[in-house]
Write an enzyme that holds these catalytic residues in place. Structure first.
Site, PDB file in Angstrom:
ATOM      1  N   TYR A 146      59.464 -35.878   5.151  1.00 53.85           N
ATOM      2  CA  TYR A 146      59.615 -37.110   5.259  1.00 53.85           C
ATOM      3  C   TYR A 146      60.503 -37.594   6.208  1.00 53.85           C
ATOM      4  CZ  TYR A 146      64.413 -37.437   3.533  1.00 53.85           C
ATOM      5  OH  TYR A 146      65.788 -37.331   3.327  1.00 53.85           O
ATOM      6  N   ARG A 164      48.502 -25.624 -10.069  1.00 55.26           N
ATOM      7  CA  ARG A 164      49.763 -25.328  -9.854  1.00 55.26           C
ATOM      8  C   ARG A 164      49.723 -23.880  -9.376  1.00 55.26           C
ATOM      9  NH1 ARG A 164      54.779 -23.701 -11.630  1.00 55.26           N
ATOM     10  NH2 ARG A 164      56.679 -24.791 -10.842  1.00 55.26           N
ATOM     11  N   HIS A 222      52.367 -21.078  -6.858  1.00 53.47           N
ATOM     12  CA  HIS A 222      53.474 -21.214  -5.615  1.00 53.47           C
ATOM     13  C   HIS A 222      52.961 -20.962  -4.298  1.00 53.47           C
ATOM     14  CE1 HIS A 222      56.427 -21.285  -9.113  1.00 53.47           C
ATOM     15  NE2 HIS A 222      57.500 -20.965  -8.131  1.00 53.47           N
ATOM     16  N   LYS A 230      63.367 -31.561   7.529  1.00 58.53           N
ATOM     17  CA  LYS A 230      63.481 -32.858   6.747  1.00 58.53           C
ATOM     18  C   LYS A 230      62.676 -32.757   5.584  1.00 58.53           C
ATOM     19  CE  LYS A 230      64.641 -37.969   7.425  1.00 58.53           C
ATOM     20  NZ  LYS A 230      65.822 -37.677   6.620  1.00 58.53           N
ATOM     21  N   GLU A 268      77.473 -31.376   7.521  1.00 59.68           N
ATOM     22  CA  GLU A 268      76.781 -32.930   7.892  1.00 59.68           C
ATOM     23  C   GLU A 268      77.172 -33.605   6.381  1.00 59.68           C
ATOM     24  OE1 GLU A 268      72.639 -33.438   8.278  1.00 59.68           O
ATOM     25  OE2 GLU A 268      72.347 -31.460   6.834  1.00 59.68           O
ATOM     26  N   LEU A 283      70.445 -31.556   9.862  1.00 56.28           N
ATOM     27  CA  LEU A 283      69.597 -32.376  10.369  1.00 56.28           C
ATOM     28  C   LEU A 283      69.700 -32.743  11.671  1.00 56.28           C
ATOM     29  CD1 LEU A 283      66.378 -33.515   9.403  1.00 56.28           C
ATOM     30  CD2 LEU A 283      67.834 -35.474   9.088  1.00 56.28           C
TER      31      LEU A 283
HETATM   32  O1  PSZ Z   1      68.744 -45.005   3.589  1.00 55.67           O
HETATM   33  C1  PSZ Z   1      69.408 -44.218   3.708  1.00 55.67           C
HETATM   34  O2  PSZ Z   1      70.295 -43.996   3.199  1.00 55.67           O
HETATM   35  C2  PSZ Z   1      69.068 -42.811   4.734  1.00 55.67           C
HETATM   36  S1  PSZ Z   1      68.012 -43.261   5.930  1.00 55.67           S
HETATM   37  C3  PSZ Z   1      68.261 -41.680   6.529  1.00 55.67           C
HETATM   38  C4  PSZ Z   1      69.146 -41.236   6.088  1.00 55.67           C
HETATM   39  C5  PSZ Z   1      69.780 -41.931   4.956  1.00 55.67           C
HETATM   40  N1  PSZ Z   1      69.812 -39.945   6.236  1.00 55.67           N
HETATM   41  C6  PSZ Z   1      69.147 -39.149   7.207  1.00 55.67           C
HETATM   42  C7  PSZ Z   1      69.869 -37.814   7.381  1.00 55.67           C
HETATM   43  C8  PSZ Z   1      70.192 -36.793   6.443  1.00 55.67           C
HETATM   44  O3  PSZ Z   1      69.400 -37.086   5.219  1.00 55.67           O
HETATM   45  C9  PSZ Z   1      70.697 -35.648   6.665  1.00 55.67           C
HETATM   46  C10 PSZ Z   1      71.031 -34.603   5.553  1.00 55.67           C
HETATM   47  N2  PSZ Z   1      71.600 -35.357   7.902  1.00 55.67           N
HETATM   48  C11 PSZ Z   1      71.489 -36.541   8.712  1.00 55.67           C
HETATM   49  C12 PSZ Z   1      70.720 -37.843   8.652  1.00 55.67           C
HETATM   50  C13 PSZ Z   1      70.760 -38.691   9.692  1.00 55.67           C
HETATM   51  O4  PSZ Z   1      69.683 -38.611  10.322  1.00 55.67           O
HETATM   52  P1  PSZ Z   1      68.884 -39.796  10.943  1.00 55.67           P
HETATM   53  O5  PSZ Z   1      69.700 -40.376  11.926  1.00 55.67           O
HETATM   54  O6  PSZ Z   1      67.662 -39.235  11.741  1.00 55.67           O
HETATM   55  O7  PSZ Z   1      68.507 -40.816  10.110  1.00 55.67           O
END
Ligand code: PSZ
Length: 289
Positions: free
Chosen positions: A32, A99, A101, A146, A178, A202
């Site tokens: 996503y 379904r 895997h 992501k 992070e 990420l």
């Molecule tokens: O709406 C929200 O709270 C959001 S929108 C994007 C995020 C949160 N976080 C992105 C993210 C992440 O999920 C992890 C695990 N690490 C870093 C980040 C930051 O990524 P960017 O800067 O691309 O959003």
């Protein structure tokens, strides 16, 4: 009426449904993006679409649209929903199949969904800063993807919230990785330090913008792993994400960072970041910090 994008068509948001055997629903088998919209314009759109394509490719999903086509569809969605300030949420899954895997064989089309969410900038938190907790990073070893699988992130975020905090700063042993939904930065003796973009975090689009802004403004910046000890001794701490922008962290596990106020370099970076938004999306009227 609100609209959503489902497999290339813009339809009534309330009609946008997927099957109970969609692999995103059953396995979290998809990826996503969240894209920020200011003044009706998408910020760092190309970077988000490239990361979306890379995430999908890394798990063997081929998005059935080009970056140009996706851009056109998202622009149309924004117009139809008349979104000025908010986010676009977009995800693609491996599609619907009985379904199993194993990946489905044959021509199972991916499911691609996008919709919009209204939301203002978090001005209060940007001004005052937020609190965080520390928690062991229990996630898998491909945090660069992501993925829809966010259980580790959710458990960390929930724990933070239950302790009255905005974010959970994760660490693997002594190494800070992070946040549960953000990248983490420290400032020490005028140098900005944040984890290198490898499989453990990420590669945040906001992080990359901030690193570039540091370079352009002659602020020393290092992308390397830093330890819990360095975090504890930092002059300033901040986090970054699409929605949180450059967010000061003023307290970790009940311990104040220095005076307990957002630091000066963090403030400067907030200003530079705001200018970058305005460069891409126009002036932020009555929405400044
Ligand atoms: O709406 C929200 O709270 C959001 S929108 C994007 C995020 C949160 N976080 C992105 C993210 C992440 O999920 C992890 C695990 N690490 C870093 C980040 C930051 O990524 P960017 O800067 O691309 O959003």
């Amino acid at each position: 009426m609100e609209y959503a994008l489902l497999n290339g068509e813009i339809i009534d948001r309330s009609e946008a449904k997927v099957d109970v055997e969609d692999r995103g629903y059953q396995f979290g088998d998809g990826v996503y993006e969240v894209i920020r919209v200011y003044n009706g314009k998408m910020f760092t759109l190309t970077e988000h679409l490239k990361r979306f394509a890379n995430s999908a490719e890394s798990i063997g999903i081929s998005i059935p649209f080009s970056i140009v086509e996706l851009t056109e569809m998202l622009e149309e969605l924004l117009l139809k929903n008349n979104l000025q300030t908010g986010n676009i949420y977009m995800q693609v899954t491996r599609g619907t199949a009985p379904r199993n895997h194993l990946f489905p064989t044959g021509n199972v089309p991916p499911t691609l969904v996008a919709y919009t969410i209204k939301g203002v900038r978090p001005l209060e938190n940007l001004k005052s800063g937020v609190k965080a907790i520390l928690t062991e990073d229990i996630r898998w070893l491909r945090c660069d993807i992501k993925s829809l699988n966010l259980l580790g992130n959710l458990l960390a975020k929930q724990k933070a919230s239950e302790q009255g905090c905005f974010e959970a700063i994760q660490h693997r042993g002594q190494d800070v990785t992070e946040g549960s939904s953000s990248n983490i930065f420290i400032v020490k003796n005028g140098t900005v330090i944040t984890h290198e973009s490898n499989h453990l975090i990420l590669k945040g689009i906001t992080k990359d913008v901030i690193v570039d802004l540091c370079k352009k403004n002659n602020i020393p910046v290092l992308e390397r792993t830093f330890s819990l000890a360095e975090l504890g001794e930092a002059d300033e701490v901040f986090l970054s994400s699409t929605t949180a922008e450059v967010m000061p962290v003023i307290e970790i596990d009940g311990n104040k960072i220095k005076s307990g106020n957002p630091g000066p370099l963090t403030r400067n970076l907030q200003e530079f970041f705001k200018k970058e938004i305005e460069k891409q999306c126009g002036v932020l009227v009555n929405n400044g910090i």
